[in-house]
Scaffold this active site. Sequence first.
Site, PDB file in Angstrom:
ATOM      1  N   PRO A   1       0.845  -0.986   0.250  1.00 40.43           N
ATOM      2  CA  PRO A   1       0.185   0.072  -0.523  1.00 40.43           C
ATOM      3  C   PRO A   1       0.890   0.845   0.220  1.00 40.43           C
ATOM      4  O   PRO A   1       1.419   1.771   1.087  1.00 40.43           O
ATOM      5  CB  PRO A   1      -0.546   0.052   1.545  1.00 40.43           C
ATOM      6  CG  PRO A   1      -0.694  -1.284   1.641  1.00 40.43           C
ATOM      7  CD  PRO A   1       0.803  -1.709   1.315  1.00 40.43           C
ATOM      8  N   GLU A   2       0.774   2.025  -1.119  1.00 40.66           N
ATOM      9  CA  GLU A   2       1.507   3.714  -1.251  1.00 40.66           C
ATOM     10  C   GLU A   2       0.160   3.928  -1.644  1.00 40.66           C
ATOM     11  O   GLU A   2      -1.011   3.220  -2.071  1.00 40.66           O
ATOM     12  CB  GLU A   2       2.471   3.077  -2.584  1.00 40.66           C
ATOM     13  CG  GLU A   2       3.907   2.439  -1.718  1.00 40.66           C
ATOM     14  CD  GLU A   2       5.094   2.727  -2.271  1.00 40.66           C
ATOM     15  OE1 GLU A   2       4.694   4.158  -2.916  1.00 40.66           O
ATOM     16  OE2 GLU A   2       6.167   1.825  -2.729  1.00 40.66           O
TER      17      GLU A   2
ATOM     18  N   LYS B   1      -1.310   7.909   2.113  1.00 41.36           N
ATOM     19  CA  LYS B   1      -0.914   6.277   2.579  1.00 41.36           C
ATOM     20  C   LYS B   1      -2.739   6.021   3.596  1.00 41.36           C
ATOM     21  O   LYS B   1      -2.466   5.038   3.709  1.00 41.36           O
ATOM     22  CB  LYS B   1       0.038   5.214   2.538  1.00 41.36           C
ATOM     23  CG  LYS B   1       0.838   5.861   1.628  1.00 41.36           C
ATOM     24  CD  LYS B   1       2.315   5.376   2.503  1.00 41.36           C
ATOM     25  CE  LYS B   1       3.781   5.738   1.566  1.00 41.36           C
ATOM     26  NZ  LYS B   1       5.236   5.817   2.381  1.00 41.36           N
TER      27      LYS B   1
ATOM     28  N   ARG C   1      17.127   2.059   2.943  1.00 44.01           N
ATOM     29  CA  ARG C   1      16.192   1.830   1.807  1.00 44.01           C
ATOM     30  C   ARG C   1      16.378   0.843   1.007  1.00 44.01           C
ATOM     31  O   ARG C   1      17.938   1.364   0.068  1.00 44.01           O
ATOM     32  CB  ARG C   1      14.937   2.770   1.369  1.00 44.01           C
ATOM     33  CG  ARG C   1      13.930   3.173   2.771  1.00 44.01           C
ATOM     34  CD  ARG C   1      13.817   2.046   4.017  1.00 44.01           C
ATOM     35  NE  ARG C   1      12.530   1.099   3.224  1.00 44.01           N
ATOM     36  CZ  ARG C   1      11.422   1.463   3.139  1.00 44.01           C
ATOM     37  NH1 ARG C   1      10.658   2.815   3.921  1.00 44.01           N
ATOM     38  NH2 ARG C   1      10.717   1.080   2.423  1.00 44.01           N
TER      39      ARG C   1
END
Length: 286
Positions: free
Chosen positions: A2-3, A58, A260
């Site tokens: 979920p972005e 989001k 990341r």
Amino acid sequence: MPELPEVETYRRFLDDLILHQPITAVEVRDAHVLTTDEDTLRRYLVGRHVTATRRLGKNCFLELDNDTVLALHFGMTGDVGAYRDDPDAPRFTRVALHLADGMRIAFVDPRKFGRIRLAGSVAEYQKLKKIGPDALDITWEQLQAALSKKKTLLKPALLDQRITAGLGNWIVDEVLFQAKINPERLCNTLTQKEFKALHAAIQLVLQTAIQHEATYRHFPASFLIHAREWDDSATPGTDKHRFCPRHPRTEIEKKYVGGRATYYCPKCQPVPATASETPDSSRTSG
DNA sequence: GTCGATGTTAGCAC
DNA sequence: TGTGCTAACATCGA
């Protein structure tokens, strides 16, 4: 997954099923995802109905007919589902809203990083969580104002929901690829032209993703996303997905930026020349 | 058994 | 106060 585009897709899904249907029960299968306690949640939800759905970054919101909103955040693996009979509940359903028409709305989240809470309003929640303007609404001037004074790496700044809300790890990589900017550029070194390109790329990537309901394999071939390991759109047995869409012989590189995983094209998104960098002018001659 | 993961936040060091 | 790094959360799936 979920972005922003996924959450927008979830919101539309919920909007189709849940509006104006009285909520008859709140089924909590795992209270871990609740930030508002179970009893309070029931007290405010049962017998009410959803009047509108909203999204900010989001986060997805269900506005109720009693001046409260149910805020949904999907963490890393959250999803929504709908079913009618108990055995058909999706695997990893954590909470389900039972509706008067017999439909049940599932909050599905294997890893349980998602959260459900009650708030007074979207604005209150936004303030509480320090969420910035939605990435689809922010103007390039706002983006420039928020970033140009920061000395941090660009990619982590774009992931910061206080600057602009909705961009996640893969979208930032895609945005930077489309804007042809290296993820390790310092925010305060971007030119006005680059801020405009960044803004245009955010719009392009988000609009494209929403258009395809966040189904990656349907994205245009010009997108970097196909280089990510979990993408399965490349023909099995080929290495096609390893290369830059604009430079068929340049391999996409992977490194960690701000902790990341980050994918980028070394040719499209060259590392900025700095004093510490080894001079190398021969590279472009091929 | 090992490793990495789309998000967020706390804690710590500088 | 700003910045950067790491771990933690809980679990799955490659």
